[in-house]
Design a protein around this motif. Structure first.
Motif, PDB file in Angstrom:
ATOM      1  N   MET A   1       0.852  -1.196   0.000  1.00 14.85           N
ATOM      2  CA  MET A   1       0.000   0.000   0.000  1.00 14.85           C
ATOM      3  C   MET A   1       0.886   1.244   0.000  1.00 14.85           C
ATOM      4  O   MET A   1       1.949   1.263   0.621  1.00 14.85           O
ATOM      5  CB  MET A   1      -0.933  -0.012   1.210  1.00 14.85           C
ATOM      6  CG  MET A   1      -1.889   1.166   1.260  1.00 14.85           C
ATOM      7  SD  MET A   1      -3.180   0.969   2.505  1.00 14.85           S
ATOM      8  CE  MET A   1      -4.268  -0.185   1.661  1.00 14.85           C
ATOM      9  N   ARG A   2       0.442   2.268  -0.694  1.00 10.47           N
ATOM     10  CA  ARG A   2       1.242   3.478  -0.839  1.00 10.47           C
ATOM     11  C   ARG A   2       0.342   4.718  -0.768  1.00 10.47           C
ATOM     12  O   ARG A   2      -0.713   4.775  -1.390  1.00 10.47           O
ATOM     13  CB  ARG A   2       1.980   3.459  -2.174  1.00 10.47           C
ATOM     14  CG  ARG A   2       2.944   4.633  -2.385  1.00 10.47           C
ATOM     15  CD  ARG A   2       3.597   4.528  -3.755  1.00 10.47           C
ATOM     16  NE  ARG A   2       4.415   3.344  -3.855  1.00 10.47           N
ATOM     17  CZ  ARG A   2       5.712   3.289  -3.564  1.00 10.47           C
ATOM     18  NH1 ARG A   2       6.315   4.373  -3.115  1.00 10.47           N
ATOM     19  NH2 ARG A   2       6.399   2.178  -3.700  1.00 10.47           N
TER      20      ARG A   2
ATOM     21  N   GLU B   1       0.343   8.623  -1.707  1.00 14.23           N
ATOM     22  CA  GLU B   1       1.100   9.483  -2.617  1.00 14.23           C
ATOM     23  C   GLU B   1       0.430  10.843  -2.797  1.00 14.23           C
ATOM     24  O   GLU B   1      -0.794  10.927  -2.902  1.00 14.23           O
ATOM     25  CB  GLU B   1       1.233   8.835  -3.993  1.00 14.23           C
ATOM     26  CG  GLU B   1       2.122   7.605  -4.023  1.00 14.23           C
ATOM     27  CD  GLU B   1       2.316   7.074  -5.426  1.00 14.23           C
ATOM     28  OE1 GLU B   1       3.441   7.197  -5.958  1.00 14.23           O
ATOM     29  OE2 GLU B   1       1.332   6.551  -5.988  1.00 14.23           O
TER      30      GLU B   1
ATOM     31  N   SER C   1       5.787  10.417  -1.409  1.00 12.80           N
ATOM     32  CA  SER C   1       5.278   9.042  -1.427  1.00 12.80           C
ATOM     33  C   SER C   1       5.737   8.320  -0.168  1.00 12.80           C
ATOM     34  O   SER C   1       6.910   8.415   0.210  1.00 12.80           O
ATOM     35  CB  SER C   1       5.784   8.314  -2.674  1.00 12.80           C
ATOM     36  OG  SER C   1       5.357   6.979  -2.683  1.00 12.80           O
TER      37      SER C   1
ATOM     38  N   SER D   1       5.368   4.449   1.699  1.00 18.66           N
ATOM     39  CA  SER D   1       4.940   3.063   1.534  1.00 18.66           C
ATOM     40  C   SER D   1       4.532   2.462   2.864  1.00 18.66           C
ATOM     41  O   SER D   1       4.927   2.941   3.939  1.00 18.66           O
ATOM     42  CB  SER D   1       6.073   2.231   0.924  1.00 18.66           C
ATOM     43  OG  SER D   1       6.404   2.699  -0.362  1.00 18.66           O
ATOM     44  N   ALA D   2       3.750   1.395   2.792  1.00 17.65           N
ATOM     45  CA  ALA D   2       3.348   0.671   4.003  1.00 17.65           C
ATOM     46  C   ALA D   2       4.585   0.239   4.776  1.00 17.65           C
ATOM     47  O   ALA D   2       5.542  -0.280   4.201  1.00 17.65           O
ATOM     48  CB  ALA D   2       2.513  -0.546   3.618  1.00 17.65           C
TER      49      ALA D   2
ATOM     50  N   GLU E   1       6.839   2.052   6.126  1.00 20.44           N
ATOM     51  CA  GLU E   1       7.947   2.996   6.044  1.00 20.44           C
ATOM     52  C   GLU E   1       7.746   4.123   7.053  1.00 20.44           C
ATOM     53  O   GLU E   1       6.633   4.574   7.284  1.00 20.44           O
ATOM     54  CB  GLU E   1       8.021   3.559   4.633  1.00 20.44           C
ATOM     55  CG  GLU E   1       9.247   4.397   4.350  1.00 20.44           C
ATOM     56  CD  GLU E   1       9.322   4.885   2.918  1.00 20.44           C
ATOM     57  OE1 GLU E   1      10.435   5.167   2.464  1.00 20.44           O
ATOM     58  OE2 GLU E   1       8.268   4.992   2.252  1.00 20.44           O
TER      59      GLU E   1
ATOM     60  N   ASP F   1      -2.973   3.899  -2.801  1.00 20.53           N
ATOM     61  CA  ASP F   1      -2.891   2.795  -3.767  1.00 20.53           C
ATOM     62  C   ASP F   1      -3.529   3.157  -5.105  1.00 20.53           C
ATOM     63  O   ASP F   1      -4.225   2.352  -5.724  1.00 20.53           O
ATOM     64  CB  ASP F   1      -3.538   1.524  -3.205  1.00 20.53           C
ATOM     65  CG  ASP F   1      -2.511   0.602  -2.555  1.00 20.53           C
ATOM     66  OD1 ASP F   1      -1.313   0.951  -2.556  1.00 20.53           O
ATOM     67  OD2 ASP F   1      -2.900  -0.459  -2.057  1.00 20.53           O
TER      68      ASP F   1
ATOM     69  N   ARG G   1      -3.985   2.874   8.273  1.00 24.15           N
ATOM     70  CA  ARG G   1      -2.910   2.355   7.423  1.00 24.15           C
ATOM     71  C   ARG G   1      -1.731   3.314   7.347  1.00 24.15           C
ATOM     72  O   ARG G   1      -0.607   2.884   7.078  1.00 24.15           O
ATOM     73  CB  ARG G   1      -3.451   2.088   6.012  1.00 24.15           C
ATOM     74  CG  ARG G   1      -4.504   0.992   5.962  1.00 24.15           C
ATOM     75  CD  ARG G   1      -3.913  -0.358   6.336  1.00 24.15           C
ATOM     76  NE  ARG G   1      -4.929  -1.394   6.464  1.00 24.15           N
ATOM     77  CZ  ARG G   1      -5.468  -1.791   7.601  1.00 24.15           C
ATOM     78  NH1 ARG G   1      -5.097  -1.213   8.740  1.00 24.15           N
ATOM     79  NH2 ARG G   1      -6.377  -2.738   7.634  1.00 24.15           N
TER      80      ARG G   1
ATOM     81  N   ARG H   1       2.353  -2.952   9.649  1.00 25.67           N
ATOM     82  CA  ARG H   1       2.863  -2.305   8.430  1.00 25.67           C
ATOM     83  C   ARG H   1       2.161  -0.973   8.165  1.00 25.67           C
ATOM     84  O   ARG H   1       1.715  -0.686   7.044  1.00 25.67           O
ATOM     85  CB  ARG H   1       2.757  -3.244   7.221  1.00 25.67           C
ATOM     86  CG  ARG H   1       3.737  -4.392   7.281  1.00 25.67           C
ATOM     87  CD  ARG H   1       3.829  -5.169   5.978  1.00 25.67           C
ATOM     88  NE  ARG H   1       4.121  -4.329   4.812  1.00 25.67           N
ATOM     89  CZ  ARG H   1       5.311  -3.805   4.529  1.00 25.67           C
ATOM     90  NH1 ARG H   1       6.342  -3.999   5.347  1.00 25.67           N
ATOM     91  NH2 ARG H   1       5.478  -3.086   3.431  1.00 25.67           N
TER      92      ARG H   1
ATOM     93  N   GLY I   1       2.386   2.913   7.577  1.00 27.36           N
ATOM     94  CA  GLY I   1       3.336   3.919   7.126  1.00 27.36           C
ATOM     95  C   GLY I   1       3.209   5.173   7.965  1.00 27.36           C
ATOM     96  O   GLY I   1       2.116   5.548   8.373  1.00 27.36           O
TER      97      GLY I   1
END
Length: 203
Positions: free
Chosen positions: A1-2, A4, A25, A27-28, A30, A63, A143, A174, A176
């Motif tokens: 998953m991202r 952005e 951006s 990411s999951a 991060e 996403d 998330r 996970r 972000g």
């Protein structure tokens, strides 16, 4: 998953742009640090990424899809001043349950005492109330977490404890994280990478 943001821009009225054509951006899983001068738009960027306000330019996607407009929002933001983010008439227990069932393990990891649950916000210190807001933001549906100077009011020991609890939860699920801070040493300890925020009006 991202999560952005592409080509993001914001300004107040006819003032000069706080930022424009800005890309970011996350990411999951991060942990991204964002550091820069006060008043340059970092908190505004966080509010845009969390869906609190719409950018005047650019888009935010999760996403590849637009941020959801209904239901529990998967991108949560915690601000520097927790007293502005809670209902002063509610008990701590009700505040925590606003986003789902009580998570005793998470509360313990963040140093939230069971004795606080029947209290109201004015009966807690700023640091105690901030931990309540963090726990509420880390609900099961979260998330991504936007953390805007969230431990600035804590001493070094409590700061380390709170971030340890956040990072443990984030790693397990996970999640972000975008950590906005003036404390470079903190960001160097907790982040996988650090972004230097541009000067006002630059891209």
């Amino acid at each position: 998953m991202r999560l952005e943001g592409r080509g993001l821009g914001w300004r107040y009225g006819r003032e000069s742009w706080l930022f424009r054509e800005y890309d970011i951006s996350i990411s999951a899983g991060e942990v991204v640090g964002l550091i820069g001068p006060s008043g340059s738009g970092k908190t505004t960027l966080g509010r845009i990424l969390a869906g609190y306000i719409r950018p005047l330019a650019g888009t935010v996607t999760l996403d590849g899809d637009p941020l959801p407009q209904t239901g529990y929002h998967p991108v949560q933001m915690v601000f520097q001043h927790p007293e502005q983010a809670v209902n002063p008439r509610w008990t701590v227990s009700r505040i925590l349950q606003e986003s789902g069932p009580l998570d005793e393990a998470l509360n313990e990891a963040l140093g939230i005492s069971p004795a606080w649950l029947d209290r109201r916000p004015h009966e807690l210190s700023g640091g105690e109330l901030q931990r309540i807001c963090i726990a509420r933001a880390l609900a099961p549906g979260t998330r991504f977490l936007i953390a805007d100077e969230i431990t600035a009011m804590l001493d070094a020991i409590l700061q380390a404890q709170v971030w340890q609890g956040i990072l443990h939860e984030a790693e397990k699920r996970r999640i972000g994280i975008l950590a906005i801070s003036h404390d470079r040493r903190l960001l160097e300890r907790i982040c996988t990478r650090i972004i230097e925020w541009p000067q006002r009006g630059s891209s």
